[in-house]
Design a protein around this motif. Sequence first.
Motif, PDB file in Angstrom:
ATOM      1  N   THR A  29      -7.545 -49.750  -7.421  1.00  0.00           N
ATOM      2  CA  THR A  29      -8.070 -50.726  -8.370  1.00  0.00           C
ATOM      3  C   THR A  29      -7.739 -52.112  -7.851  1.00  0.00           C
ATOM      4  O   THR A  29      -6.630 -52.346  -7.372  1.00  0.00           O
ATOM      5  N   TYR A  51      -3.832 -52.252  -7.153  1.00  0.00           N
ATOM      6  CA  TYR A  51      -3.117 -51.030  -7.524  1.00  0.00           C
ATOM      7  C   TYR A  51      -3.669 -49.933  -6.625  1.00  0.00           C
ATOM      8  O   TYR A  51      -4.885 -49.766  -6.514  1.00  0.00           O
ATOM      9  N   ASN A  65      -2.875 -45.809  -5.562  1.00  0.00           N
ATOM     10  CA  ASN A  65      -2.154 -44.546  -5.686  1.00  0.00           C
ATOM     11  C   ASN A  65      -2.580 -43.669  -4.514  1.00  0.00           C
ATOM     12  O   ASN A  65      -3.771 -43.491  -4.269  1.00  0.00           O
ATOM     13  N   CYS A  81       1.703 -51.726  -6.465  1.00  0.00           N
ATOM     14  CA  CYS A  81       1.023 -52.729  -7.266  1.00  0.00           C
ATOM     15  C   CYS A  81       1.536 -54.081  -6.784  1.00  0.00           C
ATOM     16  O   CYS A  81       2.755 -54.296  -6.739  1.00  0.00           O
ATOM     17  N   GLN A 128       2.037 -43.242 -16.584  1.00  0.00           N
ATOM     18  CA  GLN A 128       1.766 -44.282 -17.577  1.00  0.00           C
ATOM     19  C   GLN A 128       2.532 -45.564 -17.259  1.00  0.00           C
ATOM     20  O   GLN A 128       2.002 -46.662 -17.409  1.00  0.00           O
ATOM     21  N   ARG A 175       3.437 -46.625 -14.329  1.00  0.00           N
ATOM     22  CA  ARG A 175       2.758 -47.270 -13.197  1.00  0.00           C
ATOM     23  C   ARG A 175       1.567 -48.091 -13.670  1.00  0.00           C
ATOM     24  O   ARG A 175       1.392 -49.245 -13.273  1.00  0.00           O
ATOM     25  N   ALA A 176       0.742 -47.482 -14.497  1.00  0.00           N
ATOM     26  CA  ALA A 176      -0.452 -48.174 -15.000  1.00  0.00           C
ATOM     27  C   ALA A 176      -0.061 -49.384 -15.843  1.00  0.00           C
ATOM     28  O   ALA A 176      -0.686 -50.450 -15.739  1.00  0.00           O
ATOM     29  N   GLU A 177       0.948 -49.239 -16.651  1.00  0.00           N
ATOM     30  CA  GLU A 177       1.418 -50.342 -17.496  1.00  0.00           C
ATOM     31  C   GLU A 177       1.939 -51.490 -16.641  1.00  0.00           C
ATOM     32  O   GLU A 177       1.714 -52.656 -16.954  1.00  0.00           O
ATOM     33  N   TYR A 237       0.916 -52.370 -13.713  1.00  0.00           N
ATOM     34  CA  TYR A 237      -0.258 -53.072 -13.177  1.00  0.00           C
ATOM     35  C   TYR A 237      -0.886 -53.956 -14.254  1.00  0.00           C
ATOM     36  O   TYR A 237      -1.208 -55.118 -14.003  1.00  0.00           O
ATOM     37  N   ARG A 238      -1.042 -53.421 -15.457  1.00  0.00           N
ATOM     38  CA  ARG A 238      -1.633 -54.217 -16.550  1.00  0.00           C
ATOM     39  C   ARG A 238      -0.781 -55.450 -16.847  1.00  0.00           C
ATOM     40  O   ARG A 238      -1.317 -56.545 -17.014  1.00  0.00           O
TER      41      ARG A 238
END
Length: 164
Positions: free
Chosen positions: A61, A73, A75, A109, A139, A141-143, A145-146
């Motif tokens: 991303t 980001y 993975n 990230c 989750q 990891r995604a957080e 990045y956000r």
Amino acid sequence: MEFVLLIALFVPALLAAPEGEKAYNKLSKPYRDGVDLAVQQVNSHSKIQQYFFFFKSMAKTESESGFGVNYIYHNFYLKPTTCTKSTQNASPKNCPFRNDRPMIDCAVCYRTVLGVIDNDPNPYIHCIHKPSLSKEMIQKRAEHYRQMTYSHGAPTLLASKGQK
């Protein structure tokens, strides 16, 4: 019979090594730079006995926020090789992948400015053996990045101050 068994064991290992290298070479420079950070971190860990190298991307991303600033980001999997840390000139070309050890799942990230990784904020690198990866870790990891993309906001021309 033993010769056939040896061929069956070693030919797949020899064919698999270039696969990761080809996938790595297909990545754009900012993505390769992030992979390099993770590979360096994993391979420098004292408990890692064999080298790990890039195997394949799972998710990518990228958010562009203007003025040459991007948030990335990525993975991906690192796969163990037959080369131990004492191997001279270890590289994906010289070290065939092993299929008898778990891969490492990595997420990186980071922010780039004009294609170069910026140290503000510090790049986030999270790598763990694939069997140990939990939903909570995914989750987190995604957080991360956000939060990174939202905390810096998006610079716009309206926010810049001209000279008087």
